[in-house]
Write a protein that holds these residues in place. Sequence first.
Motif, PDB file in Angstrom:
ATOM      1  N   TYR A   1       0.826  -1.211   0.000  1.00  0.00           N
ATOM      2  CA  TYR A   1       0.000   0.000   0.000  1.00  0.00           C
ATOM      3  C   TYR A   1       0.858   1.259   0.000  1.00  0.00           C
ATOM      4  CZ  TYR A   1      -3.662   3.346   1.013  1.00  0.00           C
ATOM      5  OH  TYR A   1      -4.518   4.412   0.932  1.00  0.00           O
TER       6      TYR A   1
ATOM      7  N   HIS B   1       4.119   1.601  -0.876  1.00  0.00           N
ATOM      8  CA  HIS B   1       5.210   1.725  -1.840  1.00  0.00           C
ATOM      9  C   HIS B   1       4.808   1.576  -3.298  1.00  0.00           C
ATOM     10  CE1 HIS B   1       7.457   1.084   1.900  1.00  0.00           C
ATOM     11  NE2 HIS B   1       8.311   1.900   1.335  1.00  0.00           N
ATOM     12  N   LEU B   2       3.587   1.166  -3.577  1.00  0.00           N
ATOM     13  CA  LEU B   2       3.175   1.083  -4.979  1.00  0.00           C
ATOM     14  C   LEU B   2       2.875   2.482  -5.492  1.00  0.00           C
ATOM     15  CD1 LEU B   2       0.871  -2.048  -5.192  1.00  0.00           C
ATOM     16  CD2 LEU B   2       3.148  -1.757  -6.129  1.00  0.00           C
ATOM     17  N   PRO B   3       3.454   2.839  -6.629  1.00  0.00           N
ATOM     18  CA  PRO B   3       3.191   4.172  -7.160  1.00  0.00           C
ATOM     19  C   PRO B   3       1.780   4.240  -7.751  1.00  0.00           C
ATOM     20  CG  PRO B   3       4.583   2.948  -8.673  1.00  0.00           C
ATOM     21  CD  PRO B   3       4.391   2.088  -7.450  1.00  0.00           C
ATOM     22  N   PHE B   4       1.098   5.280  -7.425  1.00  0.00           N
ATOM     23  CA  PHE B   4      -0.238   5.519  -7.952  1.00  0.00           C
ATOM     24  C   PHE B   4      -0.589   6.956  -7.640  1.00  0.00           C
ATOM     25  CE2 PHE B   4      -4.075   4.143  -9.768  1.00  0.00           C
ATOM     26  CZ  PHE B   4      -5.114   4.762  -9.118  1.00  0.00           C
ATOM     27  N   LYS B   5      -1.450   7.538  -8.453  1.00  0.00           N
ATOM     28  CA  LYS B   5      -1.847   8.922  -8.208  1.00  0.00           C
ATOM     29  C   LYS B   5      -2.365   9.070  -6.791  1.00  0.00           C
ATOM     30  CE  LYS B   5      -2.960  10.082 -12.936  1.00  0.00           C
ATOM     31  NZ  LYS B   5      -3.994  10.473 -13.874  1.00  0.00           N
TER      32      LYS B   5
ATOM     33  N   HIS C   1      -1.257  10.831  -2.773  1.00  0.00           N
ATOM     34  CA  HIS C   1      -0.089  11.059  -1.935  1.00  0.00           C
ATOM     35  C   HIS C   1      -0.289  10.329  -0.617  1.00  0.00           C
ATOM     36  CE1 HIS C   1      -3.077  14.142  -1.044  1.00  0.00           C
ATOM     37  NE2 HIS C   1      -2.596  14.158   0.168  1.00  0.00           N
TER      38      HIS C   1
ATOM     39  N   ARG D   1      -5.937   5.221  -1.633  1.00  0.00           N
ATOM     40  CA  ARG D   1      -5.545   4.919  -2.995  1.00  0.00           C
ATOM     41  C   ARG D   1      -6.070   3.538  -3.351  1.00  0.00           C
ATOM     42  NH1 ARG D   1       0.104   4.842  -3.306  1.00  0.00           N
ATOM     43  NH2 ARG D   1       0.096   3.982  -1.234  1.00  0.00           N
TER      44      ARG D   1
ATOM     45  N   PRO E   1      -3.526   0.544  -5.035  1.00  0.00           N
ATOM     46  CA  PRO E   1      -2.607  -0.003  -4.038  1.00  0.00           C
ATOM     47  C   PRO E   1      -3.342  -0.722  -2.899  1.00  0.00           C
ATOM     48  CG  PRO E   1      -1.884   2.175  -4.679  1.00  0.00           C
ATOM     49  CD  PRO E   1      -3.245   1.961  -5.296  1.00  0.00           C
TER      50      PRO E   1
ATOM     51  N   ARG F   1       1.367   9.195   6.372  1.00  0.00           N
ATOM     52  CA  ARG F   1       2.323   9.925   5.525  1.00  0.00           C
ATOM     53  C   ARG F   1       3.760   9.654   5.979  1.00  0.00           C
ATOM     54  NH1 ARG F   1      -0.416  14.961   5.902  1.00  0.00           N
ATOM     55  NH2 ARG F   1      -2.003  14.731   4.344  1.00  0.00           N
TER      56      ARG F   1
ATOM     57  N   ALA G   1       5.092   6.211   5.046  1.00  0.00           N
ATOM     58  CA  ALA G   1       5.442   6.044   3.637  1.00  0.00           C
ATOM     59  C   ALA G   1       6.839   6.559   3.333  1.00  0.00           C
ATOM     60  CB  ALA G   1       4.418   6.761   2.751  1.00  0.00           C
ATOM     61  N   SER G   2       7.339   7.447   4.160  1.00  0.00           N
ATOM     62  CA  SER G   2       8.658   8.029   3.857  1.00  0.00           C
ATOM     63  C   SER G   2       9.785   7.275   4.526  1.00  0.00           C
ATOM     64  CB  SER G   2       8.698   9.473   4.280  1.00  0.00           C
ATOM     65  OG  SER G   2       8.330   9.641   5.622  1.00  0.00           O
TER      66      SER G   2
END
Length: 179
Positions: free
Chosen positions: A94, A96-100, A102, A107, A110, A175, A178-179
Amino acid sequence: MNKNRTKKIVFSALMAALTAAATMVIHIPSAFSGYIHLGDGMVLLSGMLLGPVAGAAAGGIGSMMADLLSGYVFYAPATLIIKALAAFAGGYLYLHLPFKGHGGSFRPLPFLAAGIGSSIAVTGGYFLFELAVYDWPAAVSNVPFNLVQNLFSLIAAGVLLPVLLRVRELRELNRNSAS
């Protein structure tokens, strides 16, 4: 200890408790010593909200506690590992998968990938455990029950995640995970 780390520990403990409660509230016995429940939804949410590592700890410990408190002591060690892997897989996919979108927003794609990854970990993990402990027919007979459980848990997590991400603290925690 900084403020964010304290929040993460508190939310991890809360998710472990919610996972145990969700596992124990709706409790439908299945074929071979297992049971269908909604706790996997909390396991998946743990991974997605807290990140893979903290989510794995919360999901694994909460699920293991439910087994211990519900009389499924034999399954508890396997549950700890399997549910921790499920939360880790779901959280990792969830976040780390790129998707429109933030970090901190729902999302859908993901989320579905995370749900499928988590379901594979749960269904495959219990299949392998039951194959080692029982035999082939017993292991296969529980697969449909695990798939049904995963479907309902995915629906529950899908309903709860967008609502939970509206809470500022959880959105920020997500958030930061995710970083």
